[in-house]
Each structure stands twice: as C-alpha cells, then as structure tokens.
Design a protein around this motif. Structure first.
Motif, PDB file in Angstrom:
ATOM      1  N   GLN A   1      11.351  10.450  15.721  1.00  0.00           N
ATOM      2  CA  GLN A   1      10.060  10.807  16.323  1.00  0.00           C
ATOM      3  C   GLN A   1       8.934  10.528  15.326  1.00  0.00           C
ATOM      4  OE1 GLN A   1       9.741  14.743  18.142  1.00  0.00           O
ATOM      5  NE2 GLN A   1       7.672  14.961  17.317  1.00  0.00           N
ATOM      6  N   SER A   2       9.193  10.842  14.061  1.00  0.00           N
ATOM      7  CA  SER A   2       8.237  10.528  12.997  1.00  0.00           C
ATOM      8  C   SER A   2       9.010  10.314  11.714  1.00  0.00           C
ATOM      9  CB  SER A   2       7.213  11.659  12.819  1.00  0.00           C
ATOM     10  OG  SER A   2       7.846  12.846  12.374  1.00  0.00           O
ATOM     11  N   LEU A   3       8.463   9.492  10.834  1.00  0.00           N
ATOM     12  CA  LEU A   3       9.112   9.190   9.559  1.00  0.00           C
ATOM     13  C   LEU A   3       8.074   9.320   8.453  1.00  0.00           C
ATOM     14  CD1 LEU A   3      10.126   7.288   7.112  1.00  0.00           C
ATOM     15  CD2 LEU A   3      11.894   8.388   8.463  1.00  0.00           C
ATOM     16  N   THR A   4       8.350  10.192   7.504  1.00  0.00           N
ATOM     17  CA  THR A   4       7.475  10.416   6.362  1.00  0.00           C
ATOM     18  C   THR A   4       8.264  10.184   5.085  1.00  0.00           C
ATOM     19  OG1 THR A   4       6.257  12.089   7.626  1.00  0.00           O
ATOM     20  CG2 THR A   4       5.931  12.084   5.247  1.00  0.00           C
ATOM     21  N   VAL A   5       7.603   9.588   4.102  1.00  0.00           N
ATOM     22  CA  VAL A   5       8.236   9.350   2.802  1.00  0.00           C
ATOM     23  C   VAL A   5       7.468  10.147   1.745  1.00  0.00           C
ATOM     24  CG1 VAL A   5       8.885   7.644   1.072  1.00  0.00           C
ATOM     25  CG2 VAL A   5       8.959   7.044   3.491  1.00  0.00           C
ATOM     26  N   SER A   6       8.185  10.968   1.017  1.00  0.00           N
ATOM     27  CA  SER A   6       7.594  11.752  -0.073  1.00  0.00           C
ATOM     28  C   SER A   6       7.829  11.025  -1.387  1.00  0.00           C
ATOM     29  CB  SER A   6       8.209  13.147  -0.127  1.00  0.00           C
ATOM     30  OG  SER A   6       7.778  13.850  -1.286  1.00  0.00           O
ATOM     31  N   MET A   7       6.722  10.712  -2.090  1.00  0.00           N
ATOM     32  CA  MET A   7       6.792   9.991  -3.362  1.00  0.00           C
ATOM     33  C   MET A   7       6.104  10.816  -4.454  1.00  0.00           C
ATOM     34  SD  MET A   7       5.557   6.185  -2.225  1.00  0.00           S
ATOM     35  CE  MET A   7       6.334   5.232  -0.913  1.00  0.00           C
ATOM     36  N   ARG A   8       6.825  11.123  -5.499  1.00  0.00           N
ATOM     37  CA  ARG A   8       6.173  11.782  -6.642  1.00  0.00           C
ATOM     38  C   ARG A   8       5.259  10.805  -7.367  1.00  0.00           C
ATOM     39  NH1 ARG A   8      10.502  14.550 -10.389  1.00  0.00           N
ATOM     40  NH2 ARG A   8      11.469  12.512 -10.102  1.00  0.00           N
ATOM     41  N   HIS A   9       5.673   9.544  -7.407  1.00  0.00           N
ATOM     42  CA  HIS A   9       4.876   8.482  -8.005  1.00  0.00           C
ATOM     43  C   HIS A   9       4.611   7.424  -6.936  1.00  0.00           C
ATOM     44  CE1 HIS A   9       5.808   9.859 -12.138  1.00  0.00           C
ATOM     45  NE2 HIS A   9       7.010  10.103 -11.654  1.00  0.00           N
ATOM     46  N   GLY A  10       3.384   6.956  -6.847  1.00  0.00           N
ATOM     47  CA  GLY A  10       3.169   5.763  -6.049  1.00  0.00           C
ATOM     48  C   GLY A  10       3.937   4.610  -6.678  1.00  0.00           C
ATOM     49  N   VAL A  11       4.414   3.689  -5.860  1.00  0.00           N
ATOM     50  CA  VAL A  11       5.220   2.590  -6.390  1.00  0.00           C
ATOM     51  C   VAL A  11       4.668   1.250  -5.914  1.00  0.00           C
ATOM     52  CG1 VAL A  11       7.336   3.969  -6.516  1.00  0.00           C
ATOM     53  CG2 VAL A  11       6.839   2.662  -4.443  1.00  0.00           C
ATOM     54  N   TRP A  12       4.999   0.222  -6.662  1.00  0.00           N
ATOM     55  CA  TRP A  12       4.709  -1.147  -6.263  1.00  0.00           C
ATOM     56  C   TRP A  12       5.904  -1.657  -5.460  1.00  0.00           C
ATOM     57  CZ3 TRP A  12      -0.123  -2.748  -7.418  1.00  0.00           C
ATOM     58  CH2 TRP A  12      -0.797  -2.084  -8.462  1.00  0.00           C
ATOM     59  N   VAL A  13       5.652  -2.094  -4.252  1.00  0.00           N
ATOM     60  CA  VAL A  13       6.718  -2.587  -3.381  1.00  0.00           C
ATOM     61  C   VAL A  13       6.670  -4.107  -3.373  1.00  0.00           C
ATOM     62  CG1 VAL A  13       7.781  -2.471  -1.113  1.00  0.00           C
ATOM     63  CG2 VAL A  13       6.453  -0.524  -1.957  1.00  0.00           C
TER      64      VAL A  13
ATOM     65  N   THR B   1      -1.633   5.184  -4.485  1.00  0.00           N
ATOM     66  CA  THR B   1      -1.888   4.319  -5.637  1.00  0.00           C
ATOM     67  C   THR B   1      -0.836   4.566  -6.721  1.00  0.00           C
ATOM     68  OG1 THR B   1      -4.253   4.443  -5.183  1.00  0.00           O
ATOM     69  CG2 THR B   1      -3.586   3.669  -7.379  1.00  0.00           C
ATOM     70  N   PRO B   2      -0.131   3.543  -7.185  1.00  0.00           N
ATOM     71  CA  PRO B   2       0.846   3.738  -8.269  1.00  0.00           C
ATOM     72  C   PRO B   2       0.161   4.231  -9.537  1.00  0.00           C
ATOM     73  CG  PRO B   2       1.186   1.629  -7.175  1.00  0.00           C
ATOM     74  CD  PRO B   2      -0.133   2.153  -6.681  1.00  0.00           C
ATOM     75  N   ASP B   3       0.862   5.068 -10.297  1.00  0.00           N
ATOM     76  CA  ASP B   3       0.322   5.575 -11.556  1.00  0.00           C
ATOM     77  C   ASP B   3       0.833   4.780 -12.757  1.00  0.00           C
ATOM     78  OD1 ASP B   3       2.946   6.374 -11.576  1.00  0.00           O
ATOM     79  OD2 ASP B   3       2.529   8.521 -11.797  1.00  0.00           O
ATOM     80  N   HIS B   4       1.343   3.590 -12.487  1.00  0.00           N
ATOM     81  CA  HIS B   4       1.862   2.728 -13.540  1.00  0.00           C
ATOM     82  C   HIS B   4       1.656   1.277 -13.100  1.00  0.00           C
ATOM     83  CE1 HIS B   4       5.086   3.475 -10.621  1.00  0.00           C
ATOM     84  NE2 HIS B   4       5.436   2.230 -10.848  1.00  0.00           N
ATOM     85  N   LYS B   5       1.815   0.349 -14.010  1.00  0.00           N
ATOM     86  CA  LYS B   5       1.650  -1.065 -13.695  1.00  0.00           C
ATOM     87  C   LYS B   5       2.940  -1.626 -13.079  1.00  0.00           C
ATOM     88  CE  LYS B   5      -1.774  -2.060 -17.299  1.00  0.00           C
ATOM     89  NZ  LYS B   5      -2.102  -2.909 -18.481  1.00  0.00           N
ATOM     90  N   PRO B   6       2.824  -2.762 -12.376  1.00  0.00           N
ATOM     91  CA  PRO B   6       4.042  -3.398 -11.864  1.00  0.00           C
ATOM     92  C   PRO B   6       5.044  -3.636 -12.993  1.00  0.00           C
ATOM     93  CG  PRO B   6       2.114  -4.472 -10.946  1.00  0.00           C
ATOM     94  CD  PRO B   6       1.610  -3.511 -11.998  1.00  0.00           C
ATOM     95  N   TRP B   7       6.330  -3.388 -12.692  1.00  0.00           N
ATOM     96  CA  TRP B   7       7.440  -3.587 -13.614  1.00  0.00           C
ATOM     97  C   TRP B   7       7.490  -2.557 -14.732  1.00  0.00           C
ATOM     98  CZ3 TRP B   7      10.855  -6.011 -11.169  1.00  0.00           C
ATOM     99  CH2 TRP B   7      10.532  -7.077 -10.317  1.00  0.00           C
ATOM    100  N   GLN B   8       6.724  -1.448 -14.609  1.00  0.00           N
ATOM    101  CA  GLN B   8       6.934  -0.312 -15.497  1.00  0.00           C
ATOM    102  C   GLN B   8       7.858   0.712 -14.841  1.00  0.00           C
ATOM    103  OE1 GLN B   8       2.916   0.980 -16.570  1.00  0.00           O
ATOM    104  NE2 GLN B   8       3.077  -0.127 -18.508  1.00  0.00           N
TER     105      GLN B   8
END
Length: 467
Positions: free
Chosen positions: A213-225, A271-278
C-alpha cells in the motif's frame, strides 16, 4: 569420541581443513587439489554455492527470489572458468548458482566436499594443531585451518534497540524471499530500514503499486545511488585502472556521477552527508525510478516506536504494518571458542595480514573476508595463490613486526576514505588488492630463496587417538 585422520589425505605434508563450500571455499579447494595438498572441506548444506543457493536448507543464504548480482558478468568469472556467453550483463542468482556448481563438477571437486556436515567447534591446541568437531559427532585433527564461511549470513539487528514497541510484523532482509514470503506484503504499509543494495532491491520490488500500500525507506545517512548502466554499458566497465591515483579516480567518479545522475534531492531522496565512494556503493537504477515516480519515499532514521506508529528523527511519523531490517550482517565465526579469532563488537575481524593471516598464528587462513569492489566471487581465488605457495613452502611470510606494519598501512589505504561504520570494516578495491597481493607473493618467494624459513607445519597427524 575418536579423532580421525583427514579423509582426503593422499600422502605426506600438512593436513588442511576448509570450512565452507561457497564461492570462496570452492576456489580454495580447487587450488589445493591442483597442488596436491590434502584437505577436508566441510559444508553445512546439501550442496555448494553458499549465499547463492536460494532457500539453502542450512538457513544461511541471504538470497531472495528476484536477486541479480550487482557485479557485471565481465567482472565475475573465475580465471580458468569463463561465464557463459549467453548470460545477461547482470545474471540472476539461479545462473550464478548453476555456474558455481558447474565449476565444482568441471574440476571434479564435488566428491572432495563433506556435505551436510557443519563445523561446530574449531580449537587451536597448545601444540598449534587444530581440533575440529563436526555436527556428525566426529572430531578430527588438522595442521592448518582455512576459514571460508562467508560474511553475509548472520543478520545484524539494530543495537541498541529503539525506545517503545512496534505492534506490527518484523523481519530481517536475510529472511526475505518474495513479496509474499515469509510475510504477504500485499496492501501493507511497509518500512524498509537501510540504504544498501539489498534494501534498495527489496524496496524497489515492494514499491510496485500492485504490492505494498505504501513503501517508505528509513536512512540514517543519505546515500549516493549509482545506476547499473552508463552509456549503455555496465557501470563497472568504466572503472579506471588501479595505477590511476585514488584522488584522481574520486574526482573523476564524483564529477561524472553528478553530471549524469544529478543530485539525490532531485529524486526526493535525502542529501548524502558524505561524498560519492566514501561509503560502500549502492547500485540500483530502479530505486531512483521508484523514488522519482513517488512509489516510495525516504525518511530519516528511527527515533522511537509507539504501537503501529513510528516516529523519525526528522519529526516525521507514520503508521506501518511491517518493518524489514536491511541493516547488514555481522562477521561471525561461531565455531571458534577462542576470542582472538573472532570479530569484535564493532564488526572488525582480527588484524589480518593481506586479509588472511593473524601475525603469530601461522596455521589459520581466512579466505574471502572482504567487501571488495567490484567483485567478491574470485577474490578468494586470488588469495588462494598465496595460501598454496605458503603451505607448499615456496613462500615465506615477513616477520611479525613487518606483518603488523603492513596491516596498518593496508587498512589506512583501503579504509580511510570510508566513514566509520560496521558496514565498512572490510572494504577494499579488488584490483588494488590483487596487484599488491601479487607483489607480496613475489616478495615472499624471494624471502624463501634467501633462506627465510617457510611455515613449519607438522608432517602428519595421528591417524587415530582416544579423545
């Protein structure tokens, strides 16, 4: 109880025990067999394949029905056993399982594996030999123990737990098989906790409007996908050679990513709190599509539970029926009863020279204990080259002091760019590692030729002793 001689012994030399017949285990025994080293390989399941054995009866596989590998077939194969040409770029787990079993049969390895037999205890004795006890009630003695039991099988749950109680159903991603098993997700309000590859695969599958019915994702850190394709080709084909400096590679990847994929906020992601590939890369073209299409939404980390209501750290709250904890895995060696051989509370394995050997413990070898980019499948195949040269006496280790210095240098080189997390304790770049390993093997052969002592393993283990 009786201590039995190894069943695979064909002559003199050290006796070897290998734990596990997943990709790392079978690559190891293949090279042991090639060089005439006697071994027993114990596998808890009824077949080889480890994590790639869907519904593995040993309960240790994290494989789900829709799983495709995130490494392209071009980066996947064992050196002496090409993958089928007909494979798609990103093969399904069933194809990988068939490939691993074809490898086993092609090199006549199946009959050298003791199936349906779990190692329940491995103890290093005062004389340095290993006593190995198995689920069939047997006890055997070995000169060398090789650990290849994998590191994606022991679910890591959040610690400490969150305040309050959740009224709905909960599973770890390790238990997820399909949208209907072990929980029927149709019409449910689902929360996926985590932002790794499994989290994104499962969330993308369940986010289809015909399922949750609904899908939510909980992220402690934003990530680069990262998308799986660039310019019509698998993304990992665009990896730069290992000789290109790390800073140059990171600059190139970051600028390319931002120009081709854009900001994560454009997809409604934090927004990720780190750079890509960290952080360990999260690859999923479909996840970005689902997020951008509004089929799933992302929120911050969990703050507390209140029945079916979950409160998040960003002040958001919502009602949920199911939580899927895609929170990773613990590095576990449950058969060891001596703490020095186990991982610590922060998910860090013992300090290992070349991710294989504890300084001062000459007859314990860990295989496949890494999270290498872009590929894990033939990682142990590379390690087995050093292992066999070492066991055969052609390679001599550095001094213990040199080994400890090398461990610190390697950890700094491989891990310093990642943010500190239990997820990042065994990261490395496969091609950097392979290049450095080859140099170390050559250096060890030179040390041996200059007279440095090779490993001293007992030449025999008593055939039968009273326990």
């Amino acid at each position: 109880m009786t201590i039995h001689q190894t069943v695979s012994r064909t002559g003199g030399g050290p006796l070897v025990c290998v734990i596990g017949a997943g990709p790392s285990g079978i690559a190891t025994i293949k090279r042991l067999k090639d060089y005439g080293i006697a071994y027993d390989c114990f596998e808890a399941s009824d077949n080889a394949g480890g994590n790639w054995y869907f519904r593995n009866p040993n309960g240790m596989s994290a494989c789900y029905q829709s799983l495709h590998i995130d490494t392209s077939k071009a980066r996947f194969a064992f050196e002496d056993f090409p993958v089928p040409d007909k494979w798609p770029d990103y093969p399904h787990h069933s194809e990988i399982f068939a490939y691993l079993n074809a490898y086993l049969d092609n090199f006549d390895l199946r009959d050298t594996i003791i199936f349906n037999t779990k190692v329940t205890r491995a103890h290093r004795e005062a004389d340095t030999s290993w006593t190995v006890e198995t689920s069939d009630g047997e006890r055997r003695r070995y000169d060398i123990l090789i650990v290849a039991n994998g590191h994606h099988w022991d679910p890591r749950w959040p610690e400490p737990t969150y305040p309050g109680d959740f009224a709905g159903e909960q599973i770890h991603a390790h238990s997820y098989n399909t949208p209907f098993d072990p929980i029927d997700m149709r019409g449910k309000r689902v929360l996926v906790v985590g932002a790794g590859n499994s989290a994104m695969d499962i969330a993308s599958e369940l986010a289809q409007r015909s399922i949750a019915q609904s899908l939510t994702v909980s992220m402690r850190h934003g990530v680069w996908v990262f998308p799986k394709y660039r310019k019509g080709k698998p993304s990992d084909k665009a990896m730069m050679p290992s000789w290109v400096p790390e800073k140059v590679q990171r600059f190139f990847y970051e600028s390319t990513f931002k120009s081709e994929v854009g900001a994560m906020e454009s997809y409604g992601l934090p927004t990720p709190d780190h750079k890509p590939w960290q952080a360990h890369g999260s690859l999923s073209t479909e996840f970005l599509l689902r997020a951008g299409s509004g089929d799933l939404k992302a929120v911050s980390g969990i703050e507390r539970f209140d029945g079916s209501t979950i409160h998040f750290k960003d002040g958001h709250s919502d009602e949920f029926d199911v939580i899927i904890w895609a929170t990773g895995y613990k590095i576990s060696f449950p058969f060891f009863d001596q703490p020095m051989f186990n991982a610590d509370a922060d998910n860090r394995p013992p300090p290992l020279f070349k991710r294989m050997l504890i300084p001062g413990v000459s007859n314990l070898i860990y295989m496949g204990l890494a999270q290498p980019l872009p590929t894990l499948v033939n990682f142990a195949e590379q390690q087995s080259k050093l292992a066999v040269a070492y066991i055969k006496g052609a390679y001599a280790l550095p001094t213990e002091t040199e080994m400890r210095s090398a461990i610190v240098a390697d950890d700094t080189f491989y891990l310093s760019k990642y943010y500190r997390s239990p997820r990042h304790t065994i990261q490395l770049n496969f091609y950097h590692y392979k290049e450095r390993l080859e140099k170390e093997i050559a250096a060890g052969i030179k040390r041996r030729r200059r007279g440095r002592a090779a490993a001293a393993f007992p030449n025999a283990v008593a055939a039968t002793e009273a326990a």
